[in-house]
Motif scaffolding. Sequence first.
Motif, mmCIF file in Angstrom:
data_model
loop_
_atom_site.group_PDB
_atom_site.id
_atom_site.type_symbol
_atom_site.label_atom_id
_atom_site.label_comp_id
_atom_site.label_asym_id
_atom_site.label_seq_id
_atom_site.Cartn_x
_atom_site.Cartn_y
_atom_site.Cartn_z
ATOM 1 N N GLY A 1 0.830 -1.202 0.000
ATOM 2 C CA GLY A 1 0.000 0.000 0.000
ATOM 3 C C GLY A 1 0.856 1.240 0.000
ATOM 4 O O GLY A 1 1.965 1.271 -0.520
ATOM 5 N N ARG A 2 0.320 2.298 0.639
ATOM 6 C CA ARG A 2 1.061 3.563 0.729
ATOM 7 C C ARG A 2 1.480 3.867 2.156
ATOM 8 O O ARG A 2 1.963 4.959 2.447
ATOM 9 N N SER A 3 1.323 2.894 3.055
ATOM 10 C CA SER A 3 1.609 3.166 4.461
ATOM 11 C C SER A 3 2.654 2.247 5.078
ATOM 12 O O SER A 3 3.060 2.439 6.222
ATOM 13 N N VAL B 1 8.313 5.372 11.488
ATOM 14 C CA VAL B 1 9.013 4.517 12.436
ATOM 15 C C VAL B 1 9.438 3.238 11.708
ATOM 16 O O VAL B 1 8.780 2.809 10.751
ATOM 17 N N ALA B 2 10.523 2.661 12.172
ATOM 18 C CA ALA B 2 11.016 1.410 11.585
ATOM 19 C C ALA B 2 11.154 0.373 12.695
ATOM 20 O O ALA B 2 11.826 0.623 13.714
ATOM 21 N N HIS B 3 10.514 -0.765 12.525
ATOM 22 C CA HIS B 3 10.623 -1.876 13.473
ATOM 23 C C HIS B 3 11.686 -2.847 12.930
ATOM 24 O O HIS B 3 11.489 -3.456 11.881
ATOM 25 N N ILE B 4 12.781 -2.979 13.663
ATOM 26 C CA ILE B 4 13.945 -3.703 13.150
ATOM 27 C C ILE B 4 14.276 -4.852 14.089
ATOM 28 O O ILE B 4 14.245 -4.705 15.317
ATOM 29 N N VAL B 5 14.645 -5.991 13.496
ATOM 30 C CA VAL B 5 15.127 -7.143 14.262
ATOM 31 C C VAL B 5 16.554 -7.425 13.802
ATOM 32 O O VAL B 5 16.793 -7.673 12.623
ATOM 33 N N PRO C 1 15.628 -8.257 9.002
ATOM 34 C CA PRO C 1 14.244 -7.974 8.609
ATOM 35 C C PRO C 1 13.761 -6.685 9.276
ATOM 36 O O PRO C 1 14.112 -6.398 10.420
ATOM 37 N N ALA C 2 12.973 -5.936 8.539
ATOM 38 C CA ALA C 2 12.467 -4.670 9.096
ATOM 39 C C ALA C 2 11.115 -4.343 8.475
ATOM 40 O O ALA C 2 10.821 -4.726 7.334
ATOM 41 N N GLU C 3 10.292 -3.632 9.252
ATOM 42 C CA GLU C 3 8.997 -3.153 8.772
ATOM 43 C C GLU C 3 8.961 -1.646 8.975
ATOM 44 O O GLU C 3 9.154 -1.154 10.098
ATOM 45 N N VAL C 4 8.747 -0.922 7.899
ATOM 46 C CA VAL C 4 8.785 0.540 7.928
ATOM 47 C C VAL C 4 7.370 1.082 7.773
ATOM 48 O O VAL C 4 6.664 0.737 6.808
ATOM 49 N N GLU C 5 6.939 1.900 8.750
ATOM 50 C CA GLU C 5 5.637 2.552 8.680
ATOM 51 C C GLU C 5 5.813 3.971 8.150
ATOM 52 O O GLU C 5 6.712 4.703 8.590
ATOM 53 N N LEU C 6 4.947 4.353 7.204
ATOM 54 C CA LEU C 6 5.064 5.651 6.555
ATOM 55 C C LEU C 6 3.987 6.602 7.045
ATOM 56 O O LEU C 6 2.867 6.183 7.379
ATOM 57 N N MET C 7 4.336 7.890 7.066
ATOM 58 C CA MET C 7 3.360 8.925 7.425
ATOM 59 C C MET C 7 2.501 9.254 6.211
ATOM 60 O O MET C 7 2.978 9.214 5.067
ATOM 61 N N ALA C 8 1.248 9.581 6.468
ATOM 62 C CA ALA C 8 0.365 10.006 5.384
ATOM 63 C C ALA C 8 0.796 11.384 4.907
ATOM 64 O O ALA C 8 1.100 12.276 5.717
ATOM 65 N N THR C 9 0.852 11.573 3.606
ATOM 66 C CA THR C 9 1.261 12.857 3.047
ATOM 67 C C THR C 9 0.051 13.623 2.558
ATOM 68 O O THR C 9 -0.951 13.045 2.107
#
Length: 456
Positions: free
Chosen positions: A319-321, A354-358, A389-397
């Motif tokens: 998606g975009r998020s 934010v980035a969730h990183i392991v 592995p990482a999961e990156v959450e994006l801010m809405a623009t």
Amino acid sequence: TRTTTTASNAPLFSLLLKMISAVFLMNHKGEVLISRIYRDDISRGVANAFRLEVIGSKDIRSPVKSIGSTSFMWIKQGGIYIVAVTRANVDVSLVFEVLYRISEIFTSYFETLDEDAVRNNFVLVYELLDEIMDFGYPQNCSTEVLKMYITQGKDKFRERGAMTKEKMSKITVVATGAIPWRSPDIKHRKNEIYIDVVESVNLLMSAEGNVLRADVSGQVMMKAFLSGMPECKFGMNDKLLMDKEARVGTATAATTRRRSQGIEIDDCTFHQCVKLGKFDTERSISFTPPDGEFELMRYRTTENINLPFKILPIIKEIGRSRIECSVTIKSTFSSKVFGGSVVVYIPCPKNTAVAHIVTAAGRAKYMPEHDAIVWKIKRFPGDTEYTLPAEVELMATVSTEKKAWSRPPISMEFQVPMFTASGFHVRFLKVIEKSNYTTTKWVRYLTKAGTYQNRI
């Protein structure tokens, strides 16, 4: 193979270089800090043309500019423009060699070359420019020789007071002799020579895992503490030389076995002490080294490069998020070797929240100033792979434009001791001196990252 030498007081420059009319040192505003005019075909006023046409212009990309009948060639070091001016059809490559030698000489005297250093040492700068060139012809670009009679600070008066006739004669012999970079009466209690082979590996890998560009730029640094006037012979695993030895039957069994390990050098440059005639005819590197540290040679190769690390990225835009990524770094060198100072830059969009990183090894965190997840591993064993592995959450623009993320490449920094990406190997180093002393030799190898990138 192309070979060149560095600038010295050799007559080659007088033969090939017609003339340099003036040398200017200017700051970033175009103010003239130092002007040394060697010939009367130009005046100091040409510096204004350089300030307006070059420093004041935003479209200048070439370091050579002709304004009317006057040509300007320049380099920029520490915010200082070192400009050579001429009205003759000079050899541009040699002019730039002289400019870089001037920069090296100033740096060796001032430690840092900047506007303050030039202003605080302007008398010394003029003295050096007078010795480096005479009537526009380079005369003495050897730092070792210049430091024998151009000193600074408290040493200046002490040295001039102690300048005996014998010492002046010795300086003259060194400055005008066949080997100006070395004095014949050097003595060391222990004769040692250190060799450091340092390589920078450059890589651009496609997202599909195909090598788009790969090359290695290497340099052979030496630190020599040898007495007298030794003759050294340096041998490397040059493919042309090893094939020649095999053809004429001079190769040993060990050399024959290693022949397939020879490297193809695309081009190389040598220190002025190397006898180029012997290299051209015999492919042998013979030289009388300067005392202390110096760069023996530089080389570049593009064939059969052993990449120290492989990057295996998996990047998914959900998606975009949200973005999910998994980056695996695999070391390809021997398990007996360890890489160090490994830093991996995994790019993220600018609107990352934010980035969730392991992390399984090292430390990693999102750094907004780099727009990337920065993964640092102090010690990376050979023949090992680590995955992040990482999961990156994006801010809405709020922007109405749906501009796609450009996906910059993943880049790496690293150092791998006792490993060469090109396969460069020191075969031998012979030291011949009339007193026949024993020499202790040390060799080290280091491969580091140049521009090491993998597209995603």
